[in-house]
Design a protein around this motif. Structure first.
Motif, short mmCIF file in Angstrom:
data_model
loop_
_atom_site.label_atom_id
_atom_site.label_comp_id
_atom_site.label_asym_id
_atom_site.label_seq_id
_atom_site.Cartn_x
_atom_site.Cartn_y
_atom_site.Cartn_z
N ARG A 109 17.19 7.55 -44.67
CA ARG A 109 18.12 7.46 -43.54
C ARG A 109 17.92 6.17 -42.76
N GLY A 110 16.63 5.76 -42.59
CA GLY A 110 16.37 4.51 -41.89
C GLY A 110 16.95 3.32 -42.61
N ALA A 111 16.82 3.30 -43.95
CA ALA A 111 17.39 2.19 -44.72
C ALA A 111 18.91 2.19 -44.64
N ASP A 112 19.51 3.39 -44.67
CA ASP A 112 20.97 3.46 -44.56
C ASP A 112 21.44 2.99 -43.18
N THR A 113 20.68 3.35 -42.14
CA THR A 113 21.06 2.92 -40.79
C THR A 113 20.97 1.41 -40.64
N ARG A 114 19.90 0.83 -41.19
CA ARG A 114 19.78 -0.63 -41.11
C ARG A 114 20.90 -1.34 -41.85
N ALA A 115 21.24 -0.81 -43.03
CA ALA A 115 22.32 -1.43 -43.80
C ALA A 115 23.65 -1.29 -43.06
N LEU A 116 23.90 -0.10 -42.49
CA LEU A 116 25.15 0.10 -41.74
C LEU A 116 25.19 -0.79 -40.51
N THR A 117 24.05 -0.92 -39.83
CA THR A 117 24.00 -1.77 -38.63
C THR A 117 24.31 -3.22 -38.99
N GLN A 118 23.77 -3.69 -40.10
CA GLN A 118 24.02 -5.07 -40.51
C GLN A 118 25.49 -5.29 -40.81
N VAL A 119 26.12 -4.32 -41.47
CA VAL A 119 27.54 -4.45 -41.79
C VAL A 119 28.39 -4.43 -40.52
N LEU A 120 28.05 -3.52 -39.59
CA LEU A 120 28.83 -3.43 -38.35
C LEU A 120 28.69 -4.68 -37.49
N PHE A 121 27.49 -5.27 -37.46
CA PHE A 121 27.33 -6.52 -36.70
C PHE A 121 28.13 -7.65 -37.34
N GLY A 122 28.23 -7.63 -38.68
CA GLY A 122 29.07 -8.63 -39.33
C GLY A 122 30.53 -8.51 -38.93
N GLU A 123 30.99 -7.25 -38.79
CA GLU A 123 32.36 -7.05 -38.35
C GLU A 123 32.53 -7.38 -36.86
N LEU A 124 31.52 -7.00 -36.06
CA LEU A 124 31.63 -7.24 -34.62
C LEU A 124 31.68 -8.73 -34.29
N LYS A 125 31.05 -9.55 -35.12
CA LYS A 125 30.96 -10.98 -34.84
C LYS A 125 32.32 -11.65 -34.90
N VAL A 126 33.20 -11.17 -35.77
CA VAL A 126 34.50 -11.82 -35.96
C VAL A 126 35.59 -11.22 -35.07
N LEU A 127 35.25 -10.18 -34.28
CA LEU A 127 36.26 -9.53 -33.44
C LEU A 127 36.19 -10.08 -32.03
N ASP A 128 37.30 -10.06 -31.36
CA ASP A 128 37.37 -10.54 -29.97
C ASP A 128 36.92 -9.44 -29.03
N PRO A 129 36.03 -9.75 -28.08
CA PRO A 129 35.59 -8.73 -27.14
C PRO A 129 36.75 -8.18 -26.32
N GLY A 130 36.70 -6.86 -26.08
CA GLY A 130 37.74 -6.21 -25.30
C GLY A 130 38.86 -5.61 -26.10
N THR A 131 38.96 -5.96 -27.37
CA THR A 131 40.00 -5.39 -28.21
C THR A 131 39.62 -3.99 -28.65
N PRO A 132 40.60 -3.15 -28.99
CA PRO A 132 40.28 -1.78 -29.44
C PRO A 132 39.37 -1.77 -30.67
N GLU A 133 39.59 -2.69 -31.59
CA GLU A 133 38.76 -2.73 -32.79
C GLU A 133 37.32 -3.10 -32.44
N HIS A 134 37.16 -4.05 -31.51
CA HIS A 134 35.82 -4.43 -31.09
C HIS A 134 35.11 -3.26 -30.42
N ASN A 135 35.82 -2.51 -29.58
CA ASN A 135 35.21 -1.35 -28.93
C ASN A 135 34.85 -0.26 -29.92
N ARG A 136 35.67 -0.12 -30.96
CA ARG A 136 35.38 0.91 -31.97
C ARG A 136 34.11 0.57 -32.74
#
Length: 361
Positions: A109-136
């Motif tokens: 579970r820890g490995a899965d969480t780290r992998a998911l966190t890395q993917v989500l940060f990759g998505e968060l980096k390209v999104l504009d703050p304040g947008t619905p997608e960024h908040n999601r």
């Protein structure tokens, strides 16, 4: 010349039986006996070779054909070379192939969480703050890393504070860590977030939990005293004395007592609250006594207010007489006047004070 022996067909599948490793017999014991270790298989020339399991039928057919051909040609039976040892553990026919070692569920579970966190940060980096997608995506990061907050909050379980409040404060630290984290620096997010979460919880205990604020040095020393008390209790099998704790930490007994008092400042207790146990009075019943000087507080305040209305020389005479405890003769020598004059000044001052005292009027 030896006669070639016909190779029987592979037997039908039979119930699986465990394979036994049979040591090879001595070549000198008889001609045509195969040497070398065999597993679940005995090869003899020119007799037919029988396979014990269906899975070895192909290997048995090949070995028998080679042996038969060599015998028919008049050559001594070839000794099959022992096979190389396998890298993986042999499969047990009774239980099937050797099971693959499973990873612990917590580690997986820890490995899965780290992998998911890395993917989500990759998505968060390209999104504009304040947008619905960024908040999601930001909300998904918070939910995925909540176990990190619970792990940090468990360190403060002994503080007698509701764990839900501690987790909530730690979640604020997690949100701050997510907003400040830069995945391009090559640091794992748990390594970056843990100090922020723990620091937010410690700040909460320092600023909001204690009823009485104590100096930071005393608070840090109280943590050491608490830890030393637990260690000495385990070592001695009893509660340690103040002297033993002081010797362990190389501090004075007064500092140990001050730390113990500081440790009780997390929560205030009502004076009227009932104490634990039967027959024990409340704190109000055990505290204090009537201070005999309490009644003089109002009188002293009144005298201070009246004294300022007298002339400076009379104020000095009263101070010398009643605060310095000098006699009238000593006061007369101090001021250079007669004792009779000092007595008249005192009598006049008392008359003015009584006239100005509205309580006696």
């Amino acid at each position: 010349m030896a006669r070639a022996t016909a190779l029987p067909s592979a037997p039908p599948p039979s119930p699986v039986r465990p394979l036994t490793q049979t040591p090879a017999p001595n070549p000198a014991s008889g001609p045509g006996t195969a040497t070398g270790p065999t597993t679940g298989l005995t090869t003899a020339a020119p007799a037919a070779v029988t396979a014990t399991t269906p899975t070895t039928a192909t290997a048995t057919t090949t070995a028998t054909a080679t042996t038969t051909a060599a015998t028919a040609a008049g050559a001594p039976a070839a000794t099959p070379a022992p096979s190389a040892p396998a890298q993986d553990p042999p499969a047990d026919p009774a239980t099937g192939p050797a099971p693959v070692q499973e990873v612990a569920p917590e580690r997986r579970r820890g490995a899965d969480t780290r992998a998911l966190t890395q993917v989500l940060f990759g998505e968060l980096k390209v999104l504009d703050p304040g947008t619905p997608e960024h908040n999601r995506v930001r909300g998904a990061l918070i939910e995925a890393n909540l176990p990190l907050v619970r792990y940090a909050a468990a360190r403060f379980r002994s503080r007698n504070e509701p764990m839900e409040d501690v987790v909530q404060v730690g979640t604020i630290g997690l949100i701050n860590a997510i907003d400040r984290f830069d995945p391009d620096r090559g640091v794992q997010f748990p390594t970056f977030a843990m100090p922020t979460v723990v620091g937010e919880i410690k700040r909460y205990f320092r600023d909001n939990v204690r009823t009485v604020h104590v100096p930071r040095r005393l608070h840090e020393l109280w943590v050491q005293v608490n830890s030393a008390t637990e260690d000495l209790t385990t070592a001695f099998g009893r509660s340690p004395t103040t002297a033993e704790i002081a010797e362990r930490l190389r501090i004075t007994e007064e500092e140990v007592l001050s730390c113990i008092e500081a440790g009780r400042s997390y929560h205030a207790t009502s004076l009227e609250a009932a104490q634990e146990g039967d027959g024990l009075p409340g704190l109000l019943d055990r505290l204090g006594y009537e201070d005999p000087a309490l009644d003089g507080v109002e009188h002293r305040d009144l005298v201070r207010h009246l004294l300022v209305q007298l002339p400076e020389r009379e104020q000095r005479i009263l101070l010398l007489r009643y605060y310095s405890n000098l006699t009238q003769s000593q006061i007369s020598a101090e001021l250079g006047v007669s004792q009779m004059h000092v007595s008249r000044l005192l009598a006049r001052s008392f008359a003015r004070l009584r006239s100005a005292n509205r309580i006696e009027a």
